[in-house]
Design a protein around this motif. Structure first.
Motif, PDB file in Angstrom:
ATOM      1  N   ARG A  15       0.857  -1.188   0.000  1.00  0.00           N
ATOM      2  CA  ARG A  15       0.000   0.000   0.000  1.00  0.00           C
ATOM      3  C   ARG A  15       0.885   1.228   0.000  1.00  0.00           C
ATOM      4  O   ARG A  15       1.941   1.236   0.615  1.00  0.00           O
ATOM      5  CB  ARG A  15      -0.916   0.015   1.222  1.00  0.00           C
ATOM      6  CG  ARG A  15      -1.887  -1.142   1.259  1.00  0.00           C
ATOM      7  CD  ARG A  15      -2.618  -1.144   2.588  1.00  0.00           C
ATOM      8  NE  ARG A  15      -3.561  -2.235   2.658  1.00  0.00           N
ATOM      9  CZ  ARG A  15      -4.834  -2.170   2.289  1.00  0.00           C
ATOM     10  NH1 ARG A  15      -5.306  -1.034   1.831  1.00  0.00           N
ATOM     11  NH2 ARG A  15      -5.636  -3.213   2.374  1.00  0.00           N
ATOM     12  N   GLU A  18       2.964   2.891   3.253  1.00  0.00           N
ATOM     13  CA  GLU A  18       3.267   1.928   4.279  1.00  0.00           C
ATOM     14  C   GLU A  18       4.616   1.290   3.994  1.00  0.00           C
ATOM     15  O   GLU A  18       5.023   1.122   2.851  1.00  0.00           O
ATOM     16  CB  GLU A  18       2.195   0.832   4.345  1.00  0.00           C
ATOM     17  CG  GLU A  18       0.853   1.332   4.815  1.00  0.00           C
ATOM     18  CD  GLU A  18      -0.118   0.192   5.021  1.00  0.00           C
ATOM     19  OE1 GLU A  18       0.256  -0.941   4.695  1.00  0.00           O
ATOM     20  OE2 GLU A  18      -1.227   0.439   5.504  1.00  0.00           O
ATOM     21  N   GLU A  46       2.323  -4.338   6.857  1.00  0.00           N
ATOM     22  CA  GLU A  46       1.187  -5.169   6.495  1.00  0.00           C
ATOM     23  C   GLU A  46       1.209  -6.488   7.255  1.00  0.00           C
ATOM     24  O   GLU A  46       2.193  -6.831   7.917  1.00  0.00           O
ATOM     25  CB  GLU A  46       1.174  -5.389   4.985  1.00  0.00           C
ATOM     26  CG  GLU A  46       1.003  -4.072   4.234  1.00  0.00           C
ATOM     27  CD  GLU A  46       0.766  -4.270   2.744  1.00  0.00           C
ATOM     28  OE1 GLU A  46       1.013  -5.391   2.254  1.00  0.00           O
ATOM     29  OE2 GLU A  46       0.334  -3.316   2.097  1.00  0.00           O
ATOM     30  N   GLY A  62      -3.575  -4.339   6.496  1.00  0.00           N
ATOM     31  CA  GLY A  62      -2.523  -3.328   6.601  1.00  0.00           C
ATOM     32  C   GLY A  62      -2.713  -2.379   7.769  1.00  0.00           C
ATOM     33  O   GLY A  62      -3.590  -2.545   8.611  1.00  0.00           O
TER      34      GLY A  62
END
Length: 403
Positions: A15, A18, A46, A62
């Motif tokens: 993502r 992240e 995650e 996540g």
């Protein structure tokens, strides 16, 4: 709640924003040096990057914190991650019940505030008829009985209504010194009534069972909030906080029984001790069982939910007993309605927690808001708040009637 799980990775696409590295706990490794350590910001990771003890819900993909330093963990209460709402829902609930406890301690014990008696003499004047012949004590006594019967209807039902006997016993002394007009004697009689009624109106029933419940609710909510904030620091701290969280749940369920059992059976000590003793032993046993390491394994999620639900369902017995004993009392039906609503909130929350709905339907879509544990938290606060109102009904009932 975060618990041990399998170490098999779950394929998840990175993502944006992240960390994607699974080393260093998502927070720049110490090999970079202390200066670099201070500059690196902790990143969210995650599910597949988590150590085994942090893996609990594979449907939340996540926005995890993993093995962060304590300073960053405490600061994360003001940032967005998948535990933010878990922390705040119960932290706000804790302050709500803290306020309710203060309110209960300062306001609720007064069955009827003495200030409400400031107009009582005028009301009594309209009930007491004129006495034409003060020397006729028997007539005065009979008139007073009639008047007090009217006054009794104006007041709440009081435990051990002996006001008539107390007042009539003092009348001879009053009349033996009475060289006053009718109004003066009536005024003295009014003062007697007020002085005798006032101590009874401000003598509430014991409050400790209600405060035990409020204390259990605050302990549960605060322990849960702290658990969700701190468990990601290390395996050792996670183990401690999870046990504290389980103990809080058991404490809330057990202490919730204290007001209904105590105030329903306060006049029947056998059943009072039986029910309070049983739920106390069951609560302690549940807390001890939760200390076992196997209790936190993901495969025991349903068992955990069923165990806590079983504690709650054990309250059906005293509730049914109360309904049988007080089937003609509106307070019994009123409190039972609150208790059924409370049970519905708790039961629905436990069901969502065990089935992981709705995140299991759309994995990754409820990482930040709306997943089952957050809904469970909201329902727990709603259930406890409902039970608080049931407790107020019990207090009002027993304050006004005693046994």
């Amino acid at each position: 709640m975060k618990t041990d799980g399998q170490d098999s990775p779950v394929p998840v696409s990175p993502r944006s924003g992240e960390g994607t590295s699974c080393s260093g706990g998502g927070c720049g490794g110490p090999s970079k040096g202390k200066r670099l350590w201070k500059k690196v910001k902790c990143q969210l990771v995650e599910y597949h990057c988590l150590p085994g003890y942090l893996r609990d819900n594979e449907f939340i993909l996540g926005h995890y914190r993993s093995e962060w330093p304590l300073k960053q963990i405490f600061l994360s209460i003001f940032t967005i991650h998948n535990e933010t709402l878990n922390v705040w829902t119960h932290l706000i609930g804790f302050f709500l019940f803290l306020g309710l406890t203060i309110y209960t301690a300062t306001k609720v014990p007064k069955v009827m505030d003495l200030h409400s008696l400031q107009h009582f003499p005028e009301e009594l004047t309209t009930c007491l008829p004129s006495i034409p012949h003060l020397s006729d004590f028997q007539k005065l006594r009979n008139e007073l009985k009639t008047s007090l019967a009217t006054v009794e209807g104006m007041l709440p039902s009081l435990p051990n209504w002996h006001l008539l006997e107390l007042l009539t016993n003092c009348l001879p002394q009053r009349l033996s010194h009475a060289n006053h007009t009718d109004d003066c004697v009536l005024r003295s009689m009014k003062e007697d009534v007020v002085n005798m009624i006032a101590p009874l109106l401000v003598r509430p029933i014991s409050r400790w069972p209600f405060f035990v419940f409020l204390g259990g609710a605050m302990f549960c909510l605060l322990a849960s909030s702290m658990c969700h904030l701190l468990f990601c620091h290390s395996a050792h701290l996670a183990y401690i906080m999870l046990r504290l969280d389980y103990a809080g749940i058991a404490a809330l369920i057990a202490t919730s029984f204290y007001p209904p059992v105590y105030y329903s059976f306060m006049c029947t000590p056998f059943f009072l001790n039986l029910y309070l003793g049983s739920i106390t032993v069951l609560g302690i046993a549940t807390i001890l069982f939760s200390l076992l390491p196997v209790f936190q394994d993901p495969e025991f999620r349903t068992l955990r939910a069923c165990l806590f639900m079983g504690m709650g369902l054990s309250g059906v017995v005293p509730i049914l007993h109360k309904l049988v004993m007080f089937r003609h009392r509106p307070e019994a039906l009123h409190t039972t309605g609150y208790e059924l609503l409370m049970g519905a909130f708790y039961g629905l929350g436990a069901l969502l927690y065990a089935t992981r709905v709705p995140e299991r339907w759309r994995p990754g879509k409820f990482d930040i808001a709306g997943h089952s544990h957050q809904l469970f938290h909201v329902l727990v606060v709603a259930g406890a708040y409902t039970h608080y109102h049931a407790g107020l009904v019990y207090l009002n009932w027993r304050d006004l009637e005693g046994c």
